[in-house]
Design a protein around this motif. Structure first.
Motif, PDB file in Angstrom:
ATOM      1  N   GLU A 107       0.829  -1.206   0.000  1.00 25.41           N
ATOM      2  CA  GLU A 107       0.000   0.000   0.000  1.00 25.41           C
ATOM      3  C   GLU A 107       0.862   1.254   0.000  1.00 25.41           C
ATOM      4  OE1 GLU A 107      -3.277   0.072   2.715  1.00 25.41           O
ATOM      5  OE2 GLU A 107      -3.508  -2.104   2.677  1.00 25.41           O
ATOM      6  N   SER A 159       3.823   1.641  -1.389  1.00 26.75           N
ATOM      7  CA  SER A 159       4.406   1.876  -2.718  1.00 26.75           C
ATOM      8  C   SER A 159       3.420   2.588  -3.622  1.00 26.75           C
ATOM      9  CB  SER A 159       4.843   0.545  -3.347  1.00 26.75           C
ATOM     10  OG  SER A 159       3.725  -0.262  -3.676  1.00 26.75           O
ATOM     11  N   SER A 160       2.138   2.301  -3.443  1.00 25.15           N
ATOM     12  CA  SER A 160       1.110   2.977  -4.214  1.00 25.15           C
ATOM     13  C   SER A 160       0.890   4.399  -3.727  1.00 25.15           C
ATOM     14  CB  SER A 160      -0.196   2.179  -4.140  1.00 25.15           C
ATOM     15  OG  SER A 160      -1.241   2.837  -4.819  1.00 25.15           O
ATOM     16  N   ASN A 161       0.809   4.566  -2.410  1.00 25.49           N
ATOM     17  CA  ASN A 161       0.547   5.893  -1.836  1.00 25.49           C
ATOM     18  C   ASN A 161       1.671   6.887  -2.100  1.00 25.49           C
ATOM     19  OD1 ASN A 161      -2.029   5.615  -0.637  1.00 25.49           O
ATOM     20  ND2 ASN A 161      -1.158   4.466   1.063  1.00 25.49           N
TER      21      ASN A 161
END
Length: 441
Positions: free
Chosen positions: A254, A256-258
């Motif tokens: 999560e 890495s996405s944020n």
């Protein structure tokens, strides 16, 4: 001792401003428990009057144009924001040593989930049920795990802050709706509260890494509760052994996405000079702006979400997360209000418990010198007792205990936290049990 000597604060509110607000509060007494109180805000929570850096070089010049919902609620209740505390960069760590502004040298009390720093510093740390407190205006690390926590000197103070910040927020898509909150309230009202509680002791938490001092404190806390007339029962949470591994797959994924948006173009401080090494527009900016631990977790998360790895890692970790939640649901006497909509507030209580009591951390507070000798994986082990409740979104409170000297000089002195965990939505019960321990220790 000055806060800057500990490096505990990244920024402080102006002295004159604080004095004016405090003087104004003095003229309006009896307005509530937070009125006129100085409250520090973790620096990954947006404030319009002070910078919000999340202890990262990529946000070192950022000041939010708005206040987070929790900040607004605290100010509405009369609280005065005194400053922004240091933390591990974007909350990625357990000891506040991975900060762009340098490590906190002692009395670290800045981690978002509140439990580990509370255990290490001898104060109350409270993590509410996921979704009760708004995350709007909180810089995201892992959306499905992030919870605004409270650090306080007593359970009474922690409860006062919780009452001020608890509530639905339409701006936060993860905020519990009024309908769900009503269902939880109705479920709790159906429960018959006896003077004697059933206290669960998770067998799987008695790990080999548990220090003798922490084990003694755990036993002492259970004896205190038994002497108060409460029943102590062993329970099994078999998936606990897999929870830490699952957490360190899901949280970095999560993250890495944020953190993808921090590229120096849309968000974040851009590196000086030409950027774009090897054809990547923001490689220099992210390379300079992120610290080692953030880079490590972003790379790990990107890999676990890749096409060749997602089935073996991310999907499996999600399955473990569900099993962890089912473990808790199986031992608690209160039905999970998010899953058991049509059920009554009590299940078959013959083998059920009201709360769980266990250590917050497996060891005494480590020194910064000892942490430098640890590998990242070894450092992650300190989260082993707090991660299961976080995966399930459950409320938890860490209550301070002092490690007593062993006989003939054996053992060490240091702060120890005893953790109280309850079913989802049963936040007040965790605080009630924490108060019992607090008042009888």
């Amino acid at each position: 001792m000055e806060p800057y000597s500990l490096n505990a604060f990244i920024s402080l509110a102006g002295g004159a401003s604080i004095l004016r607000k405090a003087e104004a509060a003095d003229t309006q007494r009896d307005r509530g428990p937070l009125h006129g109180r100085l409250i520090a805000i973790k620096d990954n929570i947006c404030t319009s009057e002070l910078p919000t850096t999340s202890a990262s070089g990529i946000l070192k010049t950022f000041t939010s144009p708005y206040d987070a919902t929790v900040v607004k609620k605290i100010q509405k209740a009369g609280g005065i924001v005194s400053g922004k505390t240091n933390l591990d960069e974007f909350g990625m760590g357990s000891h506040s040593k991975c900060s762009y502004f340098g490590a906190v040298t002692q009395n670290d009390a800045s981690r978002g989930e509140a439990l580990l720093p509370a255990a290490y510093t001898g104060i109350i740390g409270f993590k509410p049920s996921y979704g009760l407190v708004s995350r709007w205006g909180v810089l995201a690390y892992a959306n499905s795990l992030d919870t605004v926590g409270v650090l306080a000197q007593s359970t009474q103070h922690a409860e006062a802050v919780f009452e001020a910040i608890n509530g639905y927020d339409e701006q936060d898509p993860t905020s519990l709706t009024p309908t769900t909150r009503t269902r939880i309230s109705n479920l709790l009202s159906q429960r018959r509260r006896n003077s004697s509680l059933r206290i669960g002791v998770p067998l799987e938490y008695n790990i080999a890494e548990l220090s003798p001092e922490v084990r003694r404190a755990w036993i002492c806390a259970l004896e205190l509760l038994r002497n108060q007339g409460h029943t102590i029962l062993p329970v099994s949470l078999p998936t606990t052994k897999r929870a830490l591994s699952a957490y360190y797959v899901l949280a970095p994924a999560e993250a890495s996405s944020n953190l993808a948006k921090y590229d120096g173009v849309r968000y974040g401080t851009r590196a000086e000079g030409p950027d774009g090494a090897e054809g990547v527009l923001f490689s220099k900016t992210r390379g300079q702006g992120f610290g080692d631990e953030v880079k490590r977790r972003v790379l790990l998360g990107a890999y676990t979400l890749s096409a060749e790895a997602i089935d073996n890692y991310f999907i499996q970790a999600q399955k473990v997360r569900r099993l962890v939640q089912q473990d808790f649901d199986r031992v608690f006497s209160l039905a999970n209000p998010l899953l058991d909509v049509g059920r009554t507030g009590r299940q078959n209580t013959d083998e059920k418990v009201d709360v769980l009591v266990c250590p917050t951390a497996p060891t005494l507070p480590p020194t910064l010198e000892s942490l430098e000798k640890q590998s990242p994986v070894e450092a992650y082990v300190s989260d082993v007792f707090t991660v299961p409740a976080s995966l399930a979104g459950l409320p938890a409170v860490s209550v301070p205990f002092k490690a007593s000297q062993g006989q003939e000089g054996e053992g060490e002195e240091g702060n120890i936290g005893i953790q109280v965990i309850a079913q989802y939505g049963d936040d007040n019960l965790t605080l009630d049990v924490a108060r019992i321990i607090e008042e009888t220790r």
